[in-house]
Write an enzyme that holds these catalytic residues in place. Structure first.
Site, PDB file in Angstrom:
ATOM      1  N   SER A  98     -14.740  -5.035  -5.520  1.00  0.00           N
ATOM      2  CA  SER A  98     -13.462  -5.862  -5.090  1.00  0.00           C
ATOM      3  C   SER A  98     -14.019  -6.945  -4.222  1.00  0.00           C
ATOM      4  O   SER A  98     -15.017  -6.885  -3.308  1.00  0.00           O
ATOM      5  CB  SER A  98     -12.769  -4.727  -4.166  1.00  0.00           C
ATOM      6  OG  SER A  98     -11.813  -5.620  -3.621  1.00  0.00           O
ATOM      7  N   TYR A 104     -10.240 -12.880  -5.385  1.00  0.00           N
ATOM      8  CA  TYR A 104      -8.843 -13.493  -4.900  1.00  0.00           C
ATOM      9  C   TYR A 104      -9.132 -14.999  -4.726  1.00  0.00           C
ATOM     10  O   TYR A 104     -10.204 -15.182  -4.146  1.00  0.00           O
ATOM     11  CB  TYR A 104      -8.573 -12.706  -3.449  1.00  0.00           C
ATOM     12  CG  TYR A 104      -7.897 -11.438  -3.898  1.00  0.00           C
ATOM     13  CD1 TYR A 104      -6.741 -11.335  -4.766  1.00  0.00           C
ATOM     14  CD2 TYR A 104      -8.170 -10.204  -3.238  1.00  0.00           C
ATOM     15  CE1 TYR A 104      -6.256 -10.102  -4.837  1.00  0.00           C
ATOM     16  CE2 TYR A 104      -7.707  -8.934  -3.346  1.00  0.00           C
ATOM     17  CZ  TYR A 104      -6.587  -8.985  -4.420  1.00  0.00           C
ATOM     18  OH  TYR A 104      -5.913  -7.468  -4.511  1.00  0.00           O
ATOM     19  N   HIS A 116      -1.604  -3.527 -10.792  1.00  0.00           N
ATOM     20  CA  HIS A 116      -2.374  -3.524  -9.388  1.00  0.00           C
ATOM     21  C   HIS A 116      -2.059  -2.006  -8.936  1.00  0.00           C
ATOM     22  O   HIS A 116      -1.958  -1.849  -7.643  1.00  0.00           O
ATOM     23  CB  HIS A 116      -1.841  -4.366  -8.412  1.00  0.00           C
ATOM     24  CG  HIS A 116      -2.925  -5.004  -7.340  1.00  0.00           C
ATOM     25  ND1 HIS A 116      -3.444  -6.019  -7.240  1.00  0.00           N
ATOM     26  CD2 HIS A 116      -3.326  -4.126  -6.362  1.00  0.00           C
ATOM     27  CE1 HIS A 116      -3.948  -5.842  -6.293  1.00  0.00           C
ATOM     28  NE2 HIS A 116      -4.204  -5.049  -5.718  1.00  0.00           N
ATOM     29  N   THR A 139      -7.732 -11.703 -10.229  1.00  0.00           N
ATOM     30  CA  THR A 139      -6.408 -11.115  -9.833  1.00  0.00           C
ATOM     31  C   THR A 139      -5.454 -11.996  -9.824  1.00  0.00           C
ATOM     32  O   THR A 139      -5.402 -12.950  -8.756  1.00  0.00           O
ATOM     33  CB  THR A 139      -6.882 -10.029  -8.573  1.00  0.00           C
ATOM     34  OG1 THR A 139      -7.637  -9.289  -9.132  1.00  0.00           O
ATOM     35  CG2 THR A 139      -5.463  -9.413  -8.563  1.00  0.00           C
ATOM     36  N   LYS A 187      -6.823 -10.372 -14.506  1.00  0.00           N
ATOM     37  CA  LYS A 187      -6.253  -9.108 -14.114  1.00  0.00           C
ATOM     38  C   LYS A 187      -4.785  -8.926 -13.598  1.00  0.00           C
ATOM     39  O   LYS A 187      -4.820  -9.585 -12.608  1.00  0.00           O
ATOM     40  CB  LYS A 187      -7.291  -8.435 -13.192  1.00  0.00           C
ATOM     41  CG  LYS A 187      -6.877  -7.138 -12.415  1.00  0.00           C
ATOM     42  CD  LYS A 187      -8.027  -6.745 -11.744  1.00  0.00           C
ATOM     43  CE  LYS A 187      -7.841  -5.074 -11.404  1.00  0.00           C
ATOM     44  NZ  LYS A 187      -6.720  -5.238 -10.164  1.00  0.00           N
TER      45      LYS A 187
HETATM   46  C1  LIG Z   1      -6.661   1.338  -2.349  1.00  0.00           C
HETATM   47  C2  LIG Z   1      -6.670   0.304  -3.502  1.00  0.00           C
HETATM   48  C3  LIG Z   1      -7.000  -0.815  -3.449  1.00  0.00           C
HETATM   49  C4  LIG Z   1      -7.176  -1.823  -4.415  1.00  0.00           C
HETATM   50  N1  LIG Z   1      -7.976  -3.137  -4.176  1.00  0.00           N
HETATM   51  C5  LIG Z   1      -7.956  -4.050  -5.151  1.00  0.00           C
HETATM   52  C6  LIG Z   1      -8.475  -5.119  -5.070  1.00  0.00           C
HETATM   53  O1  LIG Z   1      -9.269  -5.627  -3.825  1.00  0.00           O
HETATM   54  N2  LIG Z   1      -8.477  -6.305  -5.878  1.00  0.00           N
HETATM   55  C7  LIG Z   1      -7.935  -5.967  -6.987  1.00  0.00           C
HETATM   56  O2  LIG Z   1      -7.812  -6.690  -7.844  1.00  0.00           O
HETATM   57  N3  LIG Z   1      -7.295  -4.591  -7.219  1.00  0.00           N
HETATM   58  C8  LIG Z   1      -7.267  -3.828  -6.295  1.00  0.00           C
HETATM   59  N4  LIG Z   1      -6.445  -2.667  -6.701  1.00  0.00           N
HETATM   60  C9  LIG Z   1      -5.991  -2.310  -7.855  1.00  0.00           C
HETATM   61  C10 LIG Z   1      -7.059  -1.721  -8.869  1.00  0.00           C
HETATM   62  O3  LIG Z   1      -8.002  -2.513  -9.338  1.00  0.00           O
HETATM   63  C11 LIG Z   1      -6.442  -1.060 -10.056  1.00  0.00           C
HETATM   64  O4  LIG Z   1      -5.456  -2.227 -10.664  1.00  0.00           O
HETATM   65  C12 LIG Z   1      -5.496   0.081  -9.801  1.00  0.00           C
HETATM   66  O5  LIG Z   1      -6.111   0.965  -8.770  1.00  0.00           O
HETATM   67  C13 LIG Z   1      -5.249   1.019 -11.053  1.00  0.00           C
HETATM   68  O6  LIG Z   1      -4.501   2.030 -10.828  1.00  0.00           O
HETATM   69  P1  LIG Z   1      -4.978   3.557 -10.601  1.00  0.00           P
HETATM   70  O7  LIG Z   1      -5.416   3.758  -9.085  1.00  0.00           O
HETATM   71  O8  LIG Z   1      -3.997   4.287 -10.834  1.00  0.00           O
HETATM   72  O9  LIG Z   1      -6.156   3.883 -11.441  1.00  0.00           O
HETATM   73  C14 LIG Z   1      -6.751  -1.531  -5.680  1.00  0.00           C
HETATM   74  C15 LIG Z   1      -6.072  -0.318  -5.691  1.00  0.00           C
HETATM   75  C16 LIG Z   1      -6.169   0.506  -4.757  1.00  0.00           C
HETATM   76  C17 LIG Z   1      -5.535   1.900  -5.015  1.00  0.00           C
HETATM   77  C1  LIG Z   2      -6.153  -8.721   0.921  1.00  0.00           C
HETATM   78  C2  LIG Z   2      -6.635  -7.441   0.443  1.00  0.00           C
HETATM   79  C3  LIG Z   2      -5.773  -6.612  -0.639  1.00  0.00           C
HETATM   80  C4  LIG Z   2      -6.472  -5.345  -1.143  1.00  0.00           C
HETATM   81  C5  LIG Z   2      -5.779  -4.973  -2.309  1.00  0.00           C
HETATM   82  O1  LIG Z   2      -5.854  -5.600  -3.396  1.00  0.00           O
HETATM   83  C6  LIG Z   2      -5.087  -3.760  -2.355  1.00  0.00           C
HETATM   84  O2  LIG Z   2      -4.960  -3.031  -1.229  1.00  0.00           O
HETATM   85  O3  LIG Z   2      -4.227  -3.468  -3.341  1.00  0.00           O
END
Ligand SMILES: Cc1cc2nc3c(=O)[nH]c(=O)nc-3n(C[C@H](O)[C@H](O)[C@H](O)COP(=O)(O)O)c2cc1C
Ligand SMILES: CCCCC(=O)C(=O)O
Length: 498
Positions: free
Chosen positions: A125, A148, A284, A174, A246
């Site tokens: 991330s 990002y 997401h 993303t 994404k």
């Molecule tokens: C706690 C958390 C933080 C995340 N942070 C990011 C991130 O920093 N950047 C991003 O593109 N997606 C982020 N995501 C989305 C994940 O990349 C992904 O799309 C998602 O977790 C998939 O669903 P799942 O948790 O059901 O497997 C985050 C998801 C979670 C749960």
């Molecule tokens: C600005 C940070 C966002 C992190 C993220 O993508 C999430 O928490 O889903």
């Protein structure tokens, strides 16, 4: 080892016990009513497998065709594949999720080691708590860097350079986060975003003056909500790495396209234009716009729109090997797994993250064996039945279970049983013929039921006569003369209303 989880979901329970509420809620939560959060998982449970039935086996045997899938040699299962040319042990990647040090003191370095141990690709991330360099030097996992786009473009550009210099192999841009979704638990908990080490000396990520979620306040300050397609050209101009987009929620020309056909088409066509190397179907993890569809329900539309021109990857709600299989059957080349890996990390560090991936791999392997797929290429659309398949077939269920009797030309009693999608006809000598309703169609079967072979023949003859007349009356002497312009569908009408 009494608390040794036997499936991925059990790691969530352990993570809840291990983590402070503020952090558990951050990792586990979705946005607003969390409708999509539930749906991401529940939608998988509505997709079933279409293992070949006994009837089908008889039918296949009768027409001397392929061997049924139930009798396939599955002593060797090969789950390995390549993603963007990189070999991986399974079509499973670790999704980029933020701030792993909130789950475990050693953070993303341990997650990367787990990825390396399982020989799968790790998505790091942009909002990681370990630096790009720390993760890169910790192990030799193949790594993709999630990006990002900040209002201060130079910060995003710098991170891309650092990722490139540290041998990350792709950028996951993303595009579903022009603003952070409303995560109400984080607001209530007054979620505190720590200072992220990647940005030390560049920007303060620790915001202290918010009434609610500090993360939300930081995101509002930093994320660039004007991100649009032209910025992909900018990104391509500053990096040689392949770019995958994404998330399929974007804003274009003041119209919000949310996981609908327009978007899929838009994504497919635009992706070609701007030259991205892949698409990740993602909402997401249901943390952005609530009430968007479960990603598994949107996947096939995207796959059909993209038509194989770039690989389509998938994430959201993967909790079982069967889920991985279903996503592959619906056209994904690989899946990404988010929360389960973080829960594994929170509960048992590197071992936990590794076990989560191993369990998903084991379950996928078993699913492939039980459905007669020794390789990933053997997994096809025909292996799964979705809700929308069921809708199309509902009418067939109306005749399911019906039993008709009729006398054939020689006045023998024939028993006629309909167990969708097959019809079994049993004659007086107990000889059984199995017909596939999808092939012969109900009218033919009804004709057969009513008047034996003559009835089936008349049904076909009548349809042919009617088609001939229709062609004559619409000025189509040959089948080639029949075009899409000869008909108007409901959806044409809908588009015209506007
Ligand atoms: C706690 C958390 C933080 C995340 N942070 C990011 C991130 O920093 N950047 C991003 O593109 N997606 C982020 N995501 C989305 C994940 O990349 C992904 O799309 C998602 O977790 C998939 O669903 P799942 O948790 O059901 O497997 C985050 C998801 C979670 C749960
Ligand atoms: C600005 C940070 C966002 C992190 C993220 O993508 C999430 O928490 O889903």
């Amino acid at each position: 080892m009494g608390d040794e989880p036997v499936n991925v979901k059990e790691y969530q329970i352990l993570a809840r016990q291990a983590l402070p509420k503020m952090y558990y809620d951050y990792f586990a939560g979705g946005s607003e009513d969390q409708h999509t959060l539930r749906e991401n998982v529940a939608a998988f449970q509505r997709i079933t497998f279409t293992l070949l039935s006994y009837e089908y086996a008889i039918l296949q045997h009768a027409i001397n065709s392929l061997r049924p899938r139930i009798l396939v040699d599955v002593s060797k299962i090969d789950m390995s594949t390549t993603i963007l040319g990189y070999k991986t042990s399974a079509p499973i990647m670790i999704a980029p999720t933020a701030m792993h040090k909130l789950a475990h003191p050693e953070g993303e370095v341990l997650t990367a080691k787990a990825a390396a141990a399982c020989d799968v690709i790790m998505g790091l991330s942009f909002s990681s708590t370990c630096t790009i360099e720390e993760v890169a030097s910790s192990c030799d996992a193949v790594r993709f860097f999630q990006l990002y786009v900040y209002k201060r473009r130079e910060i995003s550009a710098l991170m891309v350079k650092r990722a490139e210099a540290n041998r990350f192999k792709a950028i996951l841009l993303t595009v579903d986060t022009p603003k952070l979704g409303r995560r109400e638990a984080d607001k209530k908990n007054k979620m505190i975003a720590p200072q992220l080490k990647n940005f030390e000396g560049l920007v303060s990520t620790k915001v202290d003056d918010s009434d609610g979620s500090n993360l939300e306040a930081f995101a509002a300050r930093s994320l660039d909500p004007s991100l649009s397609w032209k910025d992909i050209a900018w990104l391509k101009s500053i990096t040689k790495l392949p770019v995958l987009i994404k998330g399929v929620l974007t804003r274009e020309d003041d119209v919000i396209y949310i996981l609908n056909l327009s978007l899929c088409f838009l994504v497919a066509v635009k992706a070609m234009e701007v030259g991205v190397e892949g698409i990740i179907v993602s909402n997401h993890g249901a943390r952005q716009l609530d009430y968007v569809p479960a990603t598994i329900n949107a996947l096939e539309e995207v796959v059909l729109a993209v038509q194989g021109r770039v690989p389509v990857h998938f994430d959201g709600g993967i909790r079982r090997g069967t889920d991985v299989f279903k996503a592959l059957a619906l056209g994904a080349q690989a899946v990404l797994v988010g929360r389960p890996v973080v829960f594994g990390l929170a509960a048992k560090g590197e071992y936990g993250a590794r076990r989560v991936i191993e369990m998903l791999k084991d379950e996928l392997e078993l699913t492939m064996a039980l459905s007669g797929c020794p390789t990933l290429n053997d997994i096809t659309r025909n292996h799964v039945r979705t809700q929308s398949d069921n809708r199309h077939c509902r009418i067939n269920y109306l005749v399911a279970g019906s039993i008709f009797n009729f006398n054939d030309d020689n006045d023998n009693l024939m028993i006629f049983m309909c167990t969708y999608p097959f019809v079994r006809i049993v004659d007086a000598a107990q000889k059984c013929i199995v017909l596939d309703l999808n092939t012969v169609g109900r009218p033919v079967v009804f004709g057969l039921a009513a008047k034996g072979e003559y009835g089936a023949r008349r049904v076909i003859e009548m349809l042919k006569d009617e088609l001939e007349l229709t062609m004559a009356l619409s000025g189509c002497p040959t089948l080639n003369d029949i075009t899409r312009n000869h008909v108007r569908t409901q959806s044409d009408n809908r588009h015209c209303r506007m």
